[in-house]
Write a protein that holds these residues in place. Structure first.
Motif, mmCIF file in Angstrom:
data_model
loop_
_atom_site.group_PDB
_atom_site.id
_atom_site.type_symbol
_atom_site.label_atom_id
_atom_site.label_comp_id
_atom_site.label_asym_id
_atom_site.label_seq_id
_atom_site.Cartn_x
_atom_site.Cartn_y
_atom_site.Cartn_z
ATOM 1 N N UNK A 36 0.845 -1.191 0.000
ATOM 2 C CA UNK A 36 0.000 0.000 0.000
ATOM 3 C C UNK A 36 0.880 1.241 0.000
ATOM 4 N N UNK A 37 0.424 2.275 -0.702
ATOM 5 C CA UNK A 37 1.076 3.577 -0.662
ATOM 6 C C UNK A 37 0.194 4.458 0.223
ATOM 7 N N UNK A 38 0.664 4.763 1.420
ATOM 8 C CA UNK A 38 -0.116 5.538 2.383
ATOM 9 C C UNK A 38 0.307 7.000 2.368
ATOM 10 N N UNK A 39 -0.677 7.882 2.293
ATOM 11 C CA UNK A 39 -0.446 9.325 2.325
ATOM 12 C C UNK A 39 -1.045 9.881 3.606
ATOM 13 N N UNK A 40 -0.377 10.871 4.204
ATOM 14 C CA UNK A 40 -0.946 11.510 5.387
ATOM 15 C C UNK A 40 -2.008 12.511 4.943
ATOM 16 N N UNK A 41 -2.948 12.774 5.851
ATOM 17 C CA UNK A 41 -4.112 13.584 5.525
ATOM 18 C C UNK A 41 -4.351 14.623 6.613
ATOM 19 N N UNK A 42 -4.698 15.841 6.210
ATOM 20 C CA UNK A 42 -5.058 16.906 7.152
ATOM 21 C C UNK A 42 -6.556 17.175 7.013
ATOM 22 N N UNK A 43 -7.320 16.890 8.062
ATOM 23 C CA UNK A 43 -8.768 17.094 7.993
ATOM 24 C C UNK A 43 -9.132 18.581 7.959
ATOM 25 N N UNK A 44 -8.272 19.437 8.457
ATOM 26 C CA UNK A 44 -8.563 20.882 8.458
ATOM 27 C C UNK A 44 -8.476 21.463 7.047
ATOM 28 N N UNK A 45 -7.429 21.120 6.295
ATOM 29 C CA UNK A 45 -7.255 21.665 4.941
ATOM 30 C C UNK A 45 -7.808 20.739 3.859
ATOM 31 N N UNK A 46 -7.940 19.457 4.195
ATOM 32 C CA UNK A 46 -8.386 18.483 3.203
ATOM 33 C C UNK A 46 -7.278 18.004 2.285
ATOM 34 N N UNK A 47 -6.021 18.352 2.581
ATOM 35 C CA UNK A 47 -4.895 17.962 1.734
ATOM 36 C C UNK A 47 -4.313 16.616 2.145
ATOM 37 N N UNK A 48 -3.861 15.873 1.145
ATOM 38 C CA UNK A 48 -3.149 14.617 1.376
ATOM 39 C C UNK A 48 -1.718 14.792 0.891
ATOM 40 N N UNK A 49 -0.791 14.198 1.637
ATOM 41 C CA UNK A 49 0.631 14.392 1.367
ATOM 42 C C UNK A 49 1.349 13.066 1.128
#
Length: 156
Positions: A36-49
């Protein structure tokens, strides 16, 4: 004395390095072991990194979740490397920054399966906007080398 021999020193250096992954990189590498390729997520901005980050560059808040990135993406930039390191992949190698589907940033890795004998032709296949797919190594170890990209589409 031959002038040419006095300009070059050849030596053998063996270097071992232990890299502390930490929570974010550790989670990413564990995901690689599972394919799996896991990306971190910010619920405040909605961005995935991807690569994952601890903090969001827009909201300045901690990234508070994880999402699985798509296994296909778009090349944003690429290059062909012709000088390498002993004991690593034999050059030339292709490397691309790829924005995987569902992710807001790009990650770099090798692009395999291209004929690199003609750089001009290979760079057309690596042009920004071209599509690639993730290919996982058969035996994964929780390292960035557990996956690479391959070009997909009609004119790859």
């Amino acid at each position: 004395m031959n002038e040419e021999t006095s300009l070059v020193v050849t030596d053998h250096i063996e270097l071992r390095y232990d890299y502390a992954l930490g929570e974010v990189a550790g989670t990413f590498m564990e995901g690689l072991k599972q394919g799996k390729i896991l990306a971190s997520y910010c619920s405040k901005s909605g961005l995935t990194y991807l690569p994952p980050r601890s903090y969001c560059e827009r909201s300045f808040q901690p990234c508070d979740g994880w999402t699985e990135a798509g296994l296909e993406g778009t090349i944003e930039a690429a290059t062909i490397v012709v000088r390498g390191f002993e004991g690593k992949r034999k050059t030339p190698v292709a490397i691309a920054f790829v924005r995987l589907d569902g992710v807001d940033s790009a990650i770099a890795n090798f692009v395999d399966g291209l004929d690199l004998s003609d750089c001009d032709v290979a760079m057309k296949a690596l042009a920004p906007g071209k599509r690639v797919a993730v290919v996982f190594a058969e035996h994964r170890q929780g390292r960035i080398t557990d996956f690479s990209f391959k070009c997909i589409g009609q004119d790859s």
